[in-house]
Write a protein that holds these residues in place. Structure first.
Motif, PDB file in Angstrom:
ATOM      1  N   GLY A 133       3.231   1.754   3.105  1.00 40.95           N
ATOM      2  CA  GLY A 133       3.093   0.549   4.297  1.00 40.95           C
ATOM      3  C   GLY A 133       4.027  -0.567   4.163  1.00 40.95           C
ATOM      4  O   GLY A 133       4.354  -0.776   3.339  1.00 40.95           O
ATOM      5  N   TYR A 141       3.196  -3.844   6.255  1.00 33.90           N
ATOM      6  CA  TYR A 141       2.365  -4.326   7.364  1.00 33.90           C
ATOM      7  C   TYR A 141       2.998  -5.634   7.940  1.00 33.90           C
ATOM      8  O   TYR A 141       2.297  -5.844   8.998  1.00 33.90           O
ATOM      9  CB  TYR A 141       0.866  -4.927   6.424  1.00 33.90           C
ATOM     10  N   ILE A 151      -4.515   5.375   8.254  1.00 35.95           N
ATOM     11  CA  ILE A 151      -3.830   4.190   8.238  1.00 35.95           C
ATOM     12  C   ILE A 151      -4.651   2.701   8.516  1.00 35.95           C
ATOM     13  O   ILE A 151      -5.365   3.036   9.850  1.00 35.95           O
ATOM     14  CB  ILE A 151      -2.605   4.242   8.991  1.00 35.95           C
ATOM     15  N   THR A 176      -0.844  -3.313  10.576  1.00 36.14           N
ATOM     16  CA  THR A 176      -0.821  -1.994  10.416  1.00 36.14           C
ATOM     17  C   THR A 176       0.021  -1.315   8.947  1.00 36.14           C
ATOM     18  O   THR A 176       1.040  -1.865   8.758  1.00 36.14           O
ATOM     19  CB  THR A 176      -0.069  -1.136  11.731  1.00 36.14           C
ATOM     20  N   GLY A 177      -0.672  -0.673   8.378  1.00 38.24           N
ATOM     21  CA  GLY A 177      -0.061  -0.271   7.017  1.00 38.24           C
ATOM     22  C   GLY A 177      -0.576  -1.110   5.781  1.00 38.24           C
ATOM     23  O   GLY A 177      -0.018  -1.139   4.997  1.00 38.24           O
ATOM     24  N   SER A 178      -1.541  -2.182   6.182  1.00 44.23           N
ATOM     25  CA  SER A 178      -2.198  -2.927   5.104  1.00 44.23           C
ATOM     26  C   SER A 178      -2.869  -2.169   4.152  1.00 44.23           C
ATOM     27  O   SER A 178      -2.974  -2.686   2.873  1.00 44.23           O
ATOM     28  CB  SER A 178      -3.112  -3.968   5.949  1.00 44.23           C
ATOM     29  N   PHE A 196       4.614   2.009   8.859  1.00 40.07           N
ATOM     30  CA  PHE A 196       4.465   2.597   7.712  1.00 40.07           C
ATOM     31  C   PHE A 196       5.641   3.677   7.668  1.00 40.07           C
ATOM     32  O   PHE A 196       6.202   4.026   8.586  1.00 40.07           O
ATOM     33  CB  PHE A 196       3.164   3.411   7.487  1.00 40.07           C
ATOM     34  N   LEU A 212      -4.028   2.176   3.355  1.00 41.59           N
ATOM     35  CA  LEU A 212      -3.635   3.369   3.714  1.00 41.59           C
ATOM     36  C   LEU A 212      -4.207   4.689   2.627  1.00 41.59           C
ATOM     37  O   LEU A 212      -4.424   4.087   1.345  1.00 41.59           O
ATOM     38  CB  LEU A 212      -2.086   3.826   4.040  1.00 41.59           C
ATOM     39  N   SER A 234       0.673  -1.176   0.073  1.00 38.03           N
ATOM     40  CA  SER A 234      -0.025   0.134  -0.003  1.00 38.03           C
ATOM     41  C   SER A 234       0.882   1.272  -0.136  1.00 38.03           C
ATOM     42  O   SER A 234       2.017   1.204   0.689  1.00 38.03           O
ATOM     43  CB  SER A 234      -1.060   0.098   1.127  1.00 38.03           C
ATOM     44  N   GLY A 272       3.242  -4.393  12.103  1.00 34.02           N
ATOM     45  CA  GLY A 272       3.192  -3.339  10.908  1.00 34.02           C
ATOM     46  C   GLY A 272       3.663  -2.049  11.243  1.00 34.02           C
ATOM     47  O   GLY A 272       3.657  -1.725  12.386  1.00 34.02           O
TER      48      GLY A 272
END
Length: 301
Positions: A222, A224, A279, A264-266, A237, A268, A209, A235
């Protein structure tokens, strides 16, 4: 860091007016051959009058289709359909339109062909079309990843001003990459390959992402699968900025409450002015998911 979490759920309060429905764009003319219409990628011009749609899942003489819609008043109609036959140097594989992107003025449309085979299976590529009058005309194809991965072009995004293009390949060895191309008066050239910064612990995922701002001098990427506090795929970013022709790593922001497979960042998205950032963490809270909003203050998120 300035952020706010948005949780999914019902809330009380006064009712809000319903959105105004304008028109439903349905599968154009291909019946069951186009079984993922609208499901892979959609781009829209800044004024909202042009939409580009790619499904990457059509079986019409082994050629997929990218459809361009235009709005007149309150009515939408098909302005153009692009197939492999419109691409002068097409590799002739299924998969065009897996990712579509359009400049703010609607004059440049770029879409990927992730299964393009130019001698090595599924290396991928992308195609550039420019608007001439009322028609988008083929300009150039770019095949083969600059870092030799497969499925080059799983995600691509053009800056709003049409001057920069980011192409992701999160499965590139060893951990993913994002390639930046510059539009030099219609001749696109690779400017820089952005690789994950040293010291990371993710396996793959960098570049799954990303989002550029309108002027193409800021990109958020991202990552993730990054391990945070010994939590696998928690994850993070990364923020990069451009000075001249050089992109530099400014900041890495990790999952604020790291847990196993938060990712996290999968996904955005960033505002065009590069000030507000959303995010996604699809695995947060036992896979219920979470959305965190960041605000840029001075040069820090």
């Amino acid at each position: 860091m300035h952020s706010k979490k948005v949780m999914v759920g019902a809330s009380g309060g006064s009712a809000t007016p319903p959105d105004q429905f304008q028109e439903k764009l349905t599968n154009p003319s291909y019946g069951n051959d186009r079984n993922q219409f609208g499901g892979s990628s959609i781009g829209i011009s800044q004024n909202g009058n042009i939409i580009v749609e790619g499904s990457g899942a059509i079986n019409i003489s082994s050629a997929d289709i990218v459809t361009i819609y235009e709005r007149t008043g309150t009515s939408w109609s098909i302005a153009q359909e692009i197939t492999n036959a419109d691409i002068t140097d097409s590799a002739g594989q299924n998969g065009i339109g897996n990712s579509c992107t359009i400049s703010n003025d609607g004059n440049i449309i770029i879409f990927s062909e992730v299964n393009a085979d130019t001698g090595t299976s599924n290396k991928g590529g992308f195609h550039i079309f420019n608007r001439v009058g009322s028609t988008w005309v083929f300009q150039k194809s770019v095949y083969q990843s600059p870092v030799a991965s497969s499925n080059f072009g799983l995600l691509c995004q053009i800056s709003g001003d049409g001057e920069y293009l980011a192409v992701g390949e999160y499965n590139a060895s060893p951990r993913g990459a994002v390639s930046i191309y510059k539009n030099n008066s219609g001749s696109w050239a690779l400017e820089q390959i952005i690789l994950p910064p040293a010291g990371g612990t993710s396996i793959i995922g960098f570049g799954a992402s990303f989002q550029m701002n309108t002027t193409g001098d800021l990109i958020v990427i991202g990552d993730y699968a990054q391990k945070i506090s010994n939590q696998t795929q928690s994850g993070s970013f990364h923020v990069y900025s451009r000075s001249g022709t050089t992109w530099s790593h400014d900041q890495r922001i990790d999952d604020p409450t790291p847990d196993f497979t938060d990712r996290t960042g999968s996904n955005l998205s960033m505002s065009g002015d590069g000030v507000t950032l959303a995010i996604g963490a699809q695995g947060q809270d036992s896979s219920d998911g979470e959305l965190t909003i960041y605000r840029k203050v001075a040069s820090t998120w």
